[in-house]
Each structure stands twice: as C-alpha cells, then as structure tokens.
Motif scaffolding. Structure first.
Motif, PDB file in Angstrom:
ATOM      1  N   VAL A   6      -2.874   3.566  -2.535  1.00 18.28           N
ATOM      2  CA  VAL A   6      -3.204   2.569  -3.548  1.00 18.28           C
ATOM      3  C   VAL A   6      -2.642   1.213  -3.136  1.00 18.28           C
ATOM      4  CG1 VAL A   6      -2.859   1.934  -5.968  1.00 18.28           C
ATOM      5  CG2 VAL A   6      -3.217   4.328  -5.350  1.00 18.28           C
ATOM      6  N   ALA A   7      -3.469   0.177  -3.278  1.00 21.99           N
ATOM      7  CA  ALA A   7      -3.026  -1.194  -3.040  1.00 21.99           C
ATOM      8  C   ALA A   7      -2.506  -1.740  -4.360  1.00 21.99           C
ATOM      9  CB  ALA A   7      -4.180  -2.051  -2.524  1.00 21.99           C
ATOM     10  N   GLU A   8      -1.267  -2.205  -4.321  1.00 22.45           N
ATOM     11  CA  GLU A   8      -0.597  -2.649  -5.543  1.00 22.45           C
ATOM     12  C   GLU A   8       0.051  -4.013  -5.323  1.00 22.45           C
ATOM     13  OE1 GLU A   8       2.313  -0.356  -8.572  1.00 22.45           O
ATOM     14  OE2 GLU A   8       3.041  -0.451  -6.523  1.00 22.45           O
ATOM     15  N   GLU A   9      -0.190  -4.904  -6.255  1.00 25.08           N
ATOM     16  CA  GLU A   9       0.435  -6.222  -6.236  1.00 25.08           C
ATOM     17  C   GLU A   9       1.913  -6.060  -6.575  1.00 25.08           C
ATOM     18  OE1 GLU A   9       0.172  -9.483  -4.948  1.00 25.08           O
ATOM     19  OE2 GLU A   9      -1.839  -9.294  -5.764  1.00 25.08           O
ATOM     20  N   GLU A  10       2.733  -7.030  -6.170  1.00 27.65           N
ATOM     21  CA  GLU A  10       4.165  -6.977  -6.471  1.00 27.65           C
ATOM     22  C   GLU A  10       4.422  -6.887  -7.980  1.00 27.65           C
ATOM     23  OE1 GLU A  10       2.862  -9.098  -4.188  1.00 27.65           O
ATOM     24  OE2 GLU A  10       3.754  -8.176  -2.419  1.00 27.65           O
TER      25      GLU A  10
ATOM     26  N   ILE B 184       0.874  -1.167   0.000  1.00 28.64           N
ATOM     27  CA  ILE B 184       0.000   0.000   0.000  1.00 28.64           C
ATOM     28  C   ILE B 184       0.908   1.212   0.000  1.00 28.64           C
ATOM     29  CG2 ILE B 184      -1.753   1.309   1.233  1.00 28.64           C
ATOM     30  CD1 ILE B 184      -2.858  -1.347   2.229  1.00 28.64           C
ATOM     31  N   ARG B 185       0.748   2.041  -1.021  1.00 29.96           N
ATOM     32  CA  ARG B 185       1.640   3.179  -1.224  1.00 29.96           C
ATOM     33  C   ARG B 185       0.834   4.430  -1.531  1.00 29.96           C
ATOM     34  NH1 ARG B 185       0.897   4.322  -6.305  1.00 29.96           N
ATOM     35  NH2 ARG B 185       0.696   2.724  -7.895  1.00 29.96           N
ATOM     36  N   PRO B 186       1.476   5.585  -1.440  1.00 33.79           N
ATOM     37  CA  PRO B 186       0.779   6.825  -1.796  1.00 33.79           C
ATOM     38  C   PRO B 186       0.401   6.844  -3.280  1.00 33.79           C
ATOM     39  CG  PRO B 186       2.744   7.298  -0.504  1.00 33.79           C
ATOM     40  CD  PRO B 186       2.800   5.840  -0.863  1.00 33.79           C
ATOM     41  N   TYR B 187      -0.664   7.552  -3.560  1.00 34.89           N
ATOM     42  CA  TYR B 187      -1.173   7.748  -4.921  1.00 34.89           C
ATOM     43  C   TYR B 187      -0.148   8.447  -5.798  1.00 34.89           C
ATOM     44  CZ  TYR B 187      -3.885  10.195  -8.541  1.00 34.89           C
ATOM     45  OH  TYR B 187      -4.340  10.718  -9.727  1.00 34.89           O
ATOM     46  N   LYS B 188      -0.091   8.023  -7.057  1.00 34.43           N
ATOM     47  CA  LYS B 188       0.709   8.689  -8.084  1.00 34.43           C
ATOM     48  C   LYS B 188      -0.229   9.084  -9.221  1.00 34.43           C
ATOM     49  CE  LYS B 188       3.599   5.064  -8.306  1.00 34.43           C
ATOM     50  NZ  LYS B 188       4.689   4.205  -8.794  1.00 34.43           N
ATOM     51  N   GLU B 189       0.123  10.127  -9.942  1.00 36.63           N
ATOM     52  CA  GLU B 189      -0.700  10.614 -11.052  1.00 36.63           C
ATOM     53  C   GLU B 189      -1.002   9.493 -12.059  1.00 36.63           C
ATOM     54  OE1 GLU B 189      -2.983  13.429 -13.030  1.00 36.63           O
ATOM     55  OE2 GLU B 189      -1.980  13.699 -11.113  1.00 36.63           O
ATOM     56  N   THR B 190      -0.084   8.565 -12.218  1.00 42.89           N
ATOM     57  CA  THR B 190      -0.288   7.459 -13.165  1.00 42.89           C
ATOM     58  C   THR B 190      -1.372   6.479 -12.707  1.00 42.89           C
ATOM     59  OG1 THR B 190       1.541   6.253 -12.131  1.00 42.89           O
ATOM     60  CG2 THR B 190       2.057   7.558 -14.108  1.00 42.89           C
TER      61      THR B 190
END
Length: 152
Positions: free
Chosen positions: A58-62, A3-9
């Motif tokens: 944002v939750a992001e898979e590896e 889980i990381r901060p939001y990016k414009e992409t």
C-alpha cells in the motif's frame, strides 16, 4: 510517501479502488456496470481469501492517507516454464494521480521480483486502456500476447 505491506485496516480502501479498473475504454460488448461489479467481486475475494503466495503493498502518505496499492504473486509461464513475478493489480486513487505513486508501486514490484529471484514481471491490461498501456510502455514493458475478440 511510504510503500508498506497491506494491513487488514486497508481493506475498505483497496475495495474502493476496484472500481478504477473499469474506468477506461472497453470493448463495446462489455457492460461497464457488470465490469465494475466483477472488479468489486474480485477485490473482495482476493482480500477475504488471499492465496498464501500473494503479497499486497500500500502507498501511504506521511499523513496516513492511502494513495494506491499493488498486488503481486508468482507466475509460471505456460510455454517456457520460466518462473515470473505477476502484477495481479495496481491502482492509484484519484488523489494520488500525477504524484508518481504508480511509478513507485511499479518500482516496488520490481524490487519484490528481484528479492524473489524473478527476472521477469508480467501483467495484464485491457488493450483499450490507453493511459495504462502507455504508462507500462514508458516503463519499458512490451506487448507479448494479444487476446483477439470478434463479436458475432
């Protein structure tokens, strides 16, 4: 999963998840198409002109696949004046369902609240969204205010 901060992409992904908010039982007088359009508009406005105190995670898979997001911001209770954390939005993609993504995002909300000195987190959910209501109850959230509607 990270889980990381939001990016414009991430913007297109978050906007695409806005339709998930209309995927529940609604009051009979609510037009599902209009609800979907309204949710889309809200998402675009939030991402195009974010308030400075709003944070999105944002939750992001590896593998880099995006699975969900969380939007939080400060809130002041109108009756008590207590500063609270507010979960503005949380959504998980259909691919992320059943993998604990929602729970991890809610844990992130609690972590954010704790780091910002809040002792309460608040959120709004449609009463007929049984799946979400039960999810929040499972995480020990309690109903405090009910909006009552009568069609006349």
């Amino acid at each position: 999963m990270n889980i990381r901060p939001y990016k414009e992409t991430d913007k297109d992904f978050l906007v695409s998840l806005s339709t998930r908010f209309a995927e529940c039982n609604l009051m009979g007088w609510r037009d599902p198409q209009k609800m979907e359009e309204a949710q889309l508009k809200i998402a675009k406005e939030s991402l195009n002109d974010p308030s400075p105190d709003t944070e999105i995670f944002v939750a992001e898979e590896e593998t880099g696949e995006l699975l969900g997001f969380l939007e939080v911001k400060p809130h002041k209770d109108f009756l008590s004046g207590i500063e609270q954390g507010n979960i503005v939005a949380i959504a998980v993609s259909s691919k992320g369902e059943g993998k604990g993504i929602g729970k991890r995002l809610m844990e992130k909300a609690e972590e954010w609240a704790h780091q910002n000195g809040y002792h309460q987190l608040v959120l709004n959910v449609f009463a007929k969204n049984d799946r979400a209501v039960n999810f929040y109850k499972h995480l020990n959230y309690e109903t405090e205010v009910l909006k009552m509607v009568k069609e006349i």
